[in-house]
Design an enzyme around this catalytic site. Structure first.
Site, PDB file in Angstrom:
ATOM      1  N   GLY A  11       0.839  -1.206   0.000  1.00  0.00           N
ATOM      2  CA  GLY A  11       0.000   0.000   0.000  1.00  0.00           C
ATOM      3  C   GLY A  11       0.873   1.254   0.000  1.00  0.00           C
ATOM      4  N   ARG A  72       0.957  -5.017  -5.627  1.00  0.00           N
ATOM      5  CA  ARG A  72       1.070  -6.282  -4.905  1.00  0.00           C
ATOM      6  C   ARG A  72       1.222  -7.321  -6.016  1.00  0.00           C
ATOM      7  NH1 ARG A  72      -0.578  -4.568   0.288  1.00  0.00           N
ATOM      8  NH2 ARG A  72      -2.234  -3.021   0.239  1.00  0.00           N
ATOM      9  N   ASP A 103       5.905  -5.606   5.837  1.00  0.00           N
ATOM     10  CA  ASP A 103       6.730  -6.805   6.028  1.00  0.00           C
ATOM     11  C   ASP A 103       6.659  -7.768   4.842  1.00  0.00           C
ATOM     12  OD1 ASP A 103       4.139  -7.378   6.656  1.00  0.00           O
ATOM     13  OD2 ASP A 103       4.584  -8.538   8.452  1.00  0.00           O
ATOM     14  N   GLY A 104       5.533  -7.775   4.117  1.00  0.00           N
ATOM     15  CA  GLY A 104       5.429  -8.612   2.917  1.00  0.00           C
ATOM     16  C   GLY A 104       6.500  -8.225   1.899  1.00  0.00           C
ATOM     17  N   THR A 126       3.751   2.169   5.980  1.00  0.00           N
ATOM     18  CA  THR A 126       2.356   1.728   5.905  1.00  0.00           C
ATOM     19  C   THR A 126       1.554   2.520   6.920  1.00  0.00           C
ATOM     20  OG1 THR A 126       0.794  -0.047   6.424  1.00  0.00           O
ATOM     21  CG2 THR A 126       2.969  -0.271   7.397  1.00  0.00           C
ATOM     22  N   ASP A 128      -0.806   1.569   8.494  1.00  0.00           N
ATOM     23  CA  ASP A 128      -1.312   0.697   9.567  1.00  0.00           C
ATOM     24  C   ASP A 128      -0.441   0.753  10.828  1.00  0.00           C
ATOM     25  OD1 ASP A 128      -3.067  -0.035   7.592  1.00  0.00           O
ATOM     26  OD2 ASP A 128      -2.040  -1.901   7.101  1.00  0.00           O
ATOM     27  N   ASP A 130       1.892  -1.224  11.717  1.00  0.00           N
ATOM     28  CA  ASP A 130       1.794  -2.572  12.297  1.00  0.00           C
ATOM     29  C   ASP A 130       3.052  -3.398  12.078  1.00  0.00           C
ATOM     30  OD1 ASP A 130       1.613  -2.902   9.587  1.00  0.00           O
ATOM     31  OD2 ASP A 130      -0.144  -4.191   9.609  1.00  0.00           O
ATOM     32  N   ARG A 163     -26.917  13.574  16.368  1.00  0.00           N
ATOM     33  CA  ARG A 163     -26.766  12.228  15.797  1.00  0.00           C
ATOM     34  C   ARG A 163     -25.549  11.510  16.381  1.00  0.00           C
ATOM     35  NH1 ARG A 163     -27.852  13.438   9.385  1.00  0.00           N
ATOM     36  NH2 ARG A 163     -30.043  12.832   9.411  1.00  0.00           N
ATOM     37  N   MET A 170      -9.021   2.666   8.600  1.00  0.00           N
ATOM     38  CA  MET A 170      -8.224   1.533   8.091  1.00  0.00           C
ATOM     39  C   MET A 170      -7.280   1.042   9.179  1.00  0.00           C
ATOM     40  SD  MET A 170      -7.115   2.283   4.187  1.00  0.00           S
ATOM     41  CE  MET A 170      -8.163   1.822   2.826  1.00  0.00           C
ATOM     42  N   GLY A 171      -6.352   0.184   8.817  1.00  0.00           N
ATOM     43  CA  GLY A 171      -5.375  -0.334   9.777  1.00  0.00           C
ATOM     44  C   GLY A 171      -5.208  -1.836   9.684  1.00  0.00           C
ATOM     45  N   ARG A 172      -5.958  -2.430   8.767  1.00  0.00           N
ATOM     46  CA  ARG A 172      -5.938  -3.902   8.630  1.00  0.00           C
ATOM     47  C   ARG A 172      -6.288  -4.537   9.973  1.00  0.00           C
ATOM     48  NH1 ARG A 172      -3.933  -6.422   3.960  1.00  0.00           N
ATOM     49  NH2 ARG A 172      -2.811  -4.633   3.194  1.00  0.00           N
ATOM     50  N   GLU A 223     -11.142  -1.029  11.183  1.00  0.00           N
ATOM     51  CA  GLU A 223     -11.727  -1.952  10.183  1.00  0.00           C
ATOM     52  C   GLU A 223     -11.532  -3.414  10.564  1.00  0.00           C
ATOM     53  OE1 GLU A 223      -9.915  -1.743   6.284  1.00  0.00           O
ATOM     54  OE2 GLU A 223      -7.884  -1.932   7.058  1.00  0.00           O
ATOM     55  N   ARG A 253      -5.290   7.296   2.896  1.00  0.00           N
ATOM     56  CA  ARG A 253      -3.943   7.032   2.372  1.00  0.00           C
ATOM     57  C   ARG A 253      -3.405   8.215   1.578  1.00  0.00           C
ATOM     58  NH1 ARG A 253      -4.058   1.067   0.812  1.00  0.00           N
ATOM     59  NH2 ARG A 253      -3.607   1.725  -1.302  1.00  0.00           N
TER      60      ARG A 253
HETATM   61  N1  LIG Z   1       6.410 -14.331   2.136  1.00  0.00           N
HETATM   62  C1  LIG Z   1       6.651 -13.711   0.976  1.00  0.00           C
HETATM   63  N2  LIG Z   1       7.588 -14.160   0.117  1.00  0.00           N
HETATM   64  C2  LIG Z   1       7.819 -13.541  -1.055  1.00  0.00           C
HETATM   65  N3  LIG Z   1       7.171 -12.441  -1.471  1.00  0.00           N
HETATM   66  C3  LIG Z   1       6.237 -11.954  -0.674  1.00  0.00           C
HETATM   67  C4  LIG Z   1       5.923 -12.548   0.601  1.00  0.00           C
HETATM   68  N4  LIG Z   1       4.935 -11.831   1.178  1.00  0.00           N
HETATM   69  C5  LIG Z   1       4.660 -10.838   0.321  1.00  0.00           C
HETATM   70  N5  LIG Z   1       5.424 -10.917  -0.790  1.00  0.00           N
HETATM   71  C6  LIG Z   1       5.387  -9.993  -1.934  1.00  0.00           C
HETATM   72  O1  LIG Z   1       5.383  -8.654  -1.451  1.00  0.00           O
HETATM   73  C7  LIG Z   1       4.234  -7.967  -1.966  1.00  0.00           C
HETATM   74  C8  LIG Z   1       3.793  -6.926  -0.978  1.00  0.00           C
HETATM   75  O2  LIG Z   1       3.370  -7.593   0.225  1.00  0.00           O
HETATM   76  P1  LIG Z   1       1.999  -7.174   0.943  1.00  0.00           P
HETATM   77  O3  LIG Z   1       0.910  -7.129  -0.083  1.00  0.00           O
HETATM   78  O4  LIG Z   1       1.862  -8.070   2.118  1.00  0.00           O
HETATM   79  O5  LIG Z   1       2.253  -5.666   1.366  1.00  0.00           O
HETATM   80  P2  LIG Z   1       3.192  -5.056   2.489  1.00  0.00           P
HETATM   81  O6  LIG Z   1       4.555  -4.850   1.933  1.00  0.00           O
HETATM   82  O7  LIG Z   1       3.128  -5.921   3.706  1.00  0.00           O
HETATM   83  O8  LIG Z   1       2.552  -3.623   2.674  1.00  0.00           O
HETATM   84  P3  LIG Z   1       1.115  -3.210   3.321  1.00  0.00           P
HETATM   85  O9  LIG Z   1       1.287  -3.217   4.803  1.00  0.00           O
HETATM   86  O10 LIG Z   1       0.879  -1.861   2.779  1.00  0.00           O
HETATM   87  O11 LIG Z   1       0.117  -4.215   2.857  1.00  0.00           O
HETATM   88  C9  LIG Z   1       3.231  -9.073  -2.251  1.00  0.00           C
HETATM   89  O12 LIG Z   1       2.306  -8.697  -3.237  1.00  0.00           O
HETATM   90  C10 LIG Z   1       4.131 -10.192  -2.749  1.00  0.00           C
HETATM   91  O13 LIG Z   1       4.452 -10.014  -4.108  1.00  0.00           O
HETATM   92  O1  LIG Z   2      -5.471  -0.578  -1.194  1.00  0.00           O
HETATM   93  P1  LIG Z   2      -6.086  -1.923  -0.893  1.00  0.00           P
HETATM   94  O2  LIG Z   2      -5.447  -3.022  -1.648  1.00  0.00           O
HETATM   95  O3  LIG Z   2      -7.572  -1.858  -0.992  1.00  0.00           O
HETATM   96  O4  LIG Z   2      -5.726  -2.280   0.605  1.00  0.00           O
HETATM   97  C1  LIG Z   2      -6.336  -1.688   1.693  1.00  0.00           C
HETATM   98  C2  LIG Z   2      -5.491  -2.014   2.894  1.00  0.00           C
HETATM   99  O5  LIG Z   2      -4.225  -1.389   2.750  1.00  0.00           O
HETATM  100  C3  LIG Z   2      -3.986  -0.542   3.856  1.00  0.00           C
HETATM  101  O6  LIG Z   2      -4.447   0.762   3.507  1.00  0.00           O
HETATM  102  C4  LIG Z   2      -2.513  -0.462   4.132  1.00  0.00           C
HETATM  103  O7  LIG Z   2      -1.991  -1.718   4.434  1.00  0.00           O
HETATM  104  C5  LIG Z   2      -4.852  -1.149   4.959  1.00  0.00           C
HETATM  105  O8  LIG Z   2      -5.123  -0.230   6.004  1.00  0.00           O
HETATM  106  C6  LIG Z   2      -6.081  -1.557   4.200  1.00  0.00           C
HETATM  107  O9  LIG Z   2      -6.767  -2.606   4.833  1.00  0.00           O
END
Ligand SMILES: Nc1ncnc2c1ncn2[C@@H]1O[C@H](COP(=O)(O)OP(=O)(O)OP(=O)(O)O)[C@@H](O)[C@H]1O
Ligand SMILES: O=P(O)(O)OC[C@H]1O[C@](O)(CO)[C@@H](O)[C@@H]1O
Length: 320
Positions: A11, A72, A103-104, A126, A128, A130, A163, A170-172, A223, A253
């Protein structure tokens, strides 16, 4: 001259653009050749990589989101596509990566390192907030300010009509954004995944306000609880208030990065470049207890983030 590529993933978050600019400028100062990758991991696979000219970053600092765009990527889980990404880097003599995301995204580049030994540095970004190991992620301050502007506006109309409003943030699965904005907006109710709630005791606590002429009720709900609609119905039926639900959604965002996000972006980015320059590889930049530092991927991605207990305790009284 060695090449270093900078990218954003997951994100988008305010503060990414100031961090991109700082990383590019600092890399150049340290004698590295800076590149940028467009469209995150998807763009890495497709070779959307450009040399970072001064012109490219000159107008970035005040812009929200990420001008490098983000994605993603399902394909990045597949070795063959990671290999394709590696070939694009090798062709340009790029041997270091900086990634901003969650972290992803860090895990993705760790897999990439295990395959092809391209070292990386991670910048937590992010809304979030988190990510374990760091008290701050880029984008949080700007998102909090956007949310507060929205709640203040909702309060104007809520009071005008006696009201109740349920406002979903948000925040996952993390309640940080909801808790901090509930406290800063003097909300009456805060429901987050981290705190058990008790609607009957909320009802008793709020009864004077419910009956008071010209009052309003503001409930901030994360959320991750998935109870915003239920709470809206409950406030209507049990508390007898005319109640509306406002889901803030992606508006949270957006927005020009706040001073804090610009500064944090600059601090994280310059440290990320320095880490790679010194040979401290595969580290995530963190800010903890007022200090900047690095953490390993295991310390960040292998742990569960928990919100500061002081903040949780302050919010407990809004949950019961
Ligand atoms: N365990 C993993 N191994 C390899 N690639 C990964 C893994 N987890 C995530 N990815 C890759 O990283 C991309 C981004 O990860 P993710 O969608 O979890 O977002 P994020 O970096 O954690 O950020 P956000 O908190 O905004 O969601 C994923 O679409 C995927 O391509
Ligand atoms: O932009 P997308 O893919 O709808 O994802 C929304 C998610 O991304 C975030 O904005 C950031 O991780 C979360 O708070 C929310 O749940």
């Amino acid at each position: 001259m060695s090449g270093i590529a900078i990218m954003t993933s997951g994100g988008d978050a305010a503060g990414m653009n100031p961090a991109i600019k700082s990383a590019v400028d600092h890399a150049r100062q340290l004698g590295m050749n800076p590149y940028v990758v467009y469209d995150g991991l998807e763009g890495l696979i497709d070779g959307k990589i450009k040399e970072a000219t001064r012109e490219l970053t000159s107008d970035m600092i005040y812009r929200g989101g990420t001008l490098l765009r983000s994605s993603r990527s399902k394909r990045f889980f597949d070795y063959e596509f990671r290999k394709q990404a590696y070939e694009h880097l090798k062709a340009r003599d790029i041997n270091k990566l900086i990634i901003m995301g969650g972290d992803g995204s860090f895990r993705a580049l760790n897999d990439f390192f295990n395959d092809f030994e391209v070292p990386f540095a991670g910048i937590p970004a992010t809304i979030d907030n988190d990510i374990a190991g760091t008290d701050y992620c880029l984008g949080v301050d700007t998102a909090q300010n956007v949310i507060l502007d929205c709640i203040d506006s909702v309060r104007d109309t809520a009071r005008s009509h006696h009201r109740a409003f349920v406002i979903e943030t948000m925040g996952r699965d993390c309640g940080y954004l909801a808790m901090t904005t509930a406290l800063c907006s003097a909300a009456d109710i805060c429901i987050v995944p981290e705190i058990p709630y008790d609607l009957e005791s909320i009802y008793k606590r709020l009864q004077p306000a419910i009956n008071e002429e010209g009052s309003c009720i503001i409930a901030v709900v994360a959320e991750g609880t998935r109870v915003a609609q239920y709470l809206t119905r409950w406030l209507t039926e049990r508390a007898g208030m005319d109640t509306r639900l406002t889901v803030l959604g992606h508006v949270q965002r957006g927005g020009s990065p706040s001073a804090r996000d610009r500064l944090m972006g600059t601090r994280f980015a310059t440290r990320a470049v320095e880490a790679l320059h010194k040979g401290d590889i595969n580290q995530i930049m963190v800010y903890h207890d007022g200090q900047y530092g690095y953490a390993s991927l295991d310390a960040v991605a292998g742990q569960q983030y928990s919100v500061n207990p002081d903040i949780i305790n302050l919010c407990r009284e809004l949950s019961c």
